[in-house]
Write a protein that holds these residues in place. Sequence first.
Motif, PDB file in Angstrom:
ATOM      1  N   ASP A  51       0.861  -1.185   0.000  1.00  0.00           N
ATOM      2  CA  ASP A  51       0.000   0.000   0.000  1.00  0.00           C
ATOM      3  C   ASP A  51       0.898   1.237   0.000  1.00  0.00           C
ATOM      4  O   ASP A  51       1.468   1.597   1.037  1.00  0.00           O
ATOM      5  CB  ASP A  51      -0.899  -0.001   1.239  1.00  0.00           C
ATOM      6  N   PRO A  52       1.055   1.891  -1.158  1.00  0.00           N
ATOM      7  CA  PRO A  52       1.941   3.068  -1.213  1.00  0.00           C
ATOM      8  C   PRO A  52       1.525   4.177  -0.251  1.00  0.00           C
ATOM      9  O   PRO A  52       2.363   4.915   0.253  1.00  0.00           O
ATOM     10  CB  PRO A  52       1.832   3.517  -2.679  1.00  0.00           C
ATOM     11  N   GLU A  53       0.220   4.289   0.008  1.00  0.00           N
ATOM     12  CA  GLU A  53      -0.241   5.346   0.906  1.00  0.00           C
ATOM     13  C   GLU A  53       0.264   5.119   2.335  1.00  0.00           C
ATOM     14  O   GLU A  53       0.725   6.049   3.000  1.00  0.00           O
ATOM     15  CB  GLU A  53      -1.765   5.398   0.891  1.00  0.00           C
ATOM     16  N   LYS A  54       0.198   3.860   2.799  1.00  0.00           N
ATOM     17  CA  LYS A  54       0.699   3.563   4.139  1.00  0.00           C
ATOM     18  C   LYS A  54       2.205   3.765   4.210  1.00  0.00           C
ATOM     19  O   LYS A  54       2.732   4.268   5.213  1.00  0.00           O
ATOM     20  CB  LYS A  54       0.354   2.123   4.514  1.00  0.00           C
ATOM     21  N   PHE A  55       2.892   3.377   3.141  1.00  0.00           N
ATOM     22  CA  PHE A  55       4.342   3.515   3.145  1.00  0.00           C
ATOM     23  C   PHE A  55       4.753   4.981   3.206  1.00  0.00           C
ATOM     24  O   PHE A  55       5.666   5.355   3.947  1.00  0.00           O
ATOM     25  CB  PHE A  55       4.926   2.859   1.897  1.00  0.00           C
ATOM     26  N   SER A  56       4.080   5.813   2.426  1.00  0.00           N
ATOM     27  CA  SER A  56       4.417   7.240   2.436  1.00  0.00           C
ATOM     28  C   SER A  56       4.012   7.906   3.740  1.00  0.00           C
ATOM     29  O   SER A  56       4.632   8.892   4.165  1.00  0.00           O
ATOM     30  CB  SER A  56       3.733   7.946   1.258  1.00  0.00           C
ATOM     31  N   ARG A  57       2.990   7.368   4.408  1.00  0.00           N
ATOM     32  CA  ARG A  57       2.517   7.976   5.647  1.00  0.00           C
ATOM     33  C   ARG A  57       3.369   7.564   6.833  1.00  0.00           C
ATOM     34  O   ARG A  57       3.698   8.408   7.686  1.00  0.00           O
ATOM     35  CB  ARG A  57       1.063   7.575   5.890  1.00  0.00           C
ATOM     36  N   TYR A  58       3.728   6.274   6.908  1.00  0.00           N
ATOM     37  CA  TYR A  58       4.440   5.774   8.084  1.00  0.00           C
ATOM     38  C   TYR A  58       5.928   5.556   7.839  1.00  0.00           C
ATOM     39  O   TYR A  58       6.662   5.272   8.789  1.00  0.00           O
ATOM     40  CB  TYR A  58       3.809   4.459   8.553  1.00  0.00           C
ATOM     41  N   GLY A  59       6.368   5.665   6.586  1.00  0.00           N
ATOM     42  CA  GLY A  59       7.790   5.496   6.297  1.00  0.00           C
ATOM     43  C   GLY A  59       8.678   6.458   7.072  1.00  0.00           C
ATOM     44  O   GLY A  59       9.676   6.035   7.688  1.00  0.00           O
ATOM     45  N   PRO A  60       8.368   7.761   7.083  1.00  0.00           N
ATOM     46  CA  PRO A  60       9.194   8.692   7.877  1.00  0.00           C
ATOM     47  C   PRO A  60       9.234   8.352   9.360  1.00  0.00           C
ATOM     48  O   PRO A  60      10.268   8.537  10.019  1.00  0.00           O
ATOM     49  CB  PRO A  60       8.526  10.052   7.630  1.00  0.00           C
ATOM     50  N   SER A  61       8.121   7.837   9.902  1.00  0.00           N
ATOM     51  CA  SER A  61       8.116   7.450  11.318  1.00  0.00           C
ATOM     52  C   SER A  61       9.047   6.270  11.560  1.00  0.00           C
ATOM     53  O   SER A  61       9.748   6.221  12.580  1.00  0.00           O
ATOM     54  CB  SER A  61       6.691   7.085  11.756  1.00  0.00           C
ATOM     55  N   PHE A  62       9.071   5.330  10.618  1.00  0.00           N
ATOM     56  CA  PHE A  62       9.979   4.196  10.763  1.00  0.00           C
ATOM     57  C   PHE A  62      11.427   4.657  10.730  1.00  0.00           C
ATOM     58  O   PHE A  62      12.266   4.170  11.498  1.00  0.00           O
ATOM     59  CB  PHE A  62       9.711   3.177   9.650  1.00  0.00           C
TER      60      PHE A  62
END
Length: 276
Positions: A51-62
Motif C-alpha cells: 500500500d503506497p499510501e501507508k508507506f508514504s505515511r508511516y515510512g518517515p516514522s519508521f
Amino acid sequence: MSIAETMIPPQAPPPSPPKPYTFSRFFGSIALGIWLALGVGIFLTVVNGWDPEKFSRYGPSFLSGLGVTLTLVISSILMGAVLSLPVALGRMSKNRLWGWLAYAYVYFFRGTPLITQLFLIYYGLGSFRPQLETVGLWWFFRDAWNCALFTFTLNTAAYQAEILRGAIESVPRGQREGAAALGLPERVAFFKVILPQAMIVALRPYGNEIILMIKGSAIVAIVTVFDLMGETRRAFSRTFDYQMYIWAAILYLLMVELLRNIWGWLEARLTRHLKR
C-alpha cells in the motif's frame, strides 16, 4: 630429444567421488525447500498487499524510530565501554572489596533479564520520586529515554567487562615480562602492550554484543520510547496491518547484516598481520 619434450604434460586432477545421498542431506533439502517456500510466500504477500499510501505515511516514522534505535545502541555501547574497563580491572584485582563489588555488579546484570532491569529503573526508581527530587536526580529518571539509556549502559558494561577480562587474561604472560624487561612502567605496558592485543581478541565478542543490543533495544518501546519497535507498534495500532512488523523485521535484519559485514572487514583489517 630433450627431457622437456619427453615429460608428461600437466594433467587435470581426477574428479572427486560423488557424495552419498544420506538421510541428513534428504532432510536438509526438505528443510531448505520449506524455508524457501516460506520466504517466497512472505515476499509475494508483501508485494500483493503493498500500500503506497501507508508507506508514504508511516515510512518517515519508521526512519525516525530507526534513528532513535541507533542512537540508543551506539550511545550505550560507547558509555558501557568506558565503564567496562574499571569493572574488568576490578574483576582481576587482588583487592577483595573491589573484586567482590565488581563480581556482584557483573553477576546481577548478566544474570537477570534486560527487561527486568529496565522496569526496576523506570518504574522502581519512580517510587522514590521525593528522595530523587531531594538529591536533584528526578529530572533524569523521569524521562523514559534517560532510563533506557542508563539501563542499557549498565547492562552492556557488565557483558563488555567480562569480554575484556577474558581477552586481557588471554594475552601471554611473556608480553608482560617483555615490557618489564624493556623498563616500561606497568601502566604504560598495560595501555600500550597488553590492552591493544586484548582488544583484537575481544573484537568478535564485541560484535556479537552489539548485535544483541540492537535486537534487545526493541524492549524500550514498552516504556514509551518511540524507537523502531515503538513506531511499529504505533503504526500497527492505527492500521492493524501485520506488514508493519515485516517492515520492522527487514530494518532490523539490515542493521544486523550491515554491522556483521563492517565488523568482518574490520576484523580482517586489524588481524591481517596474523594471517599465515
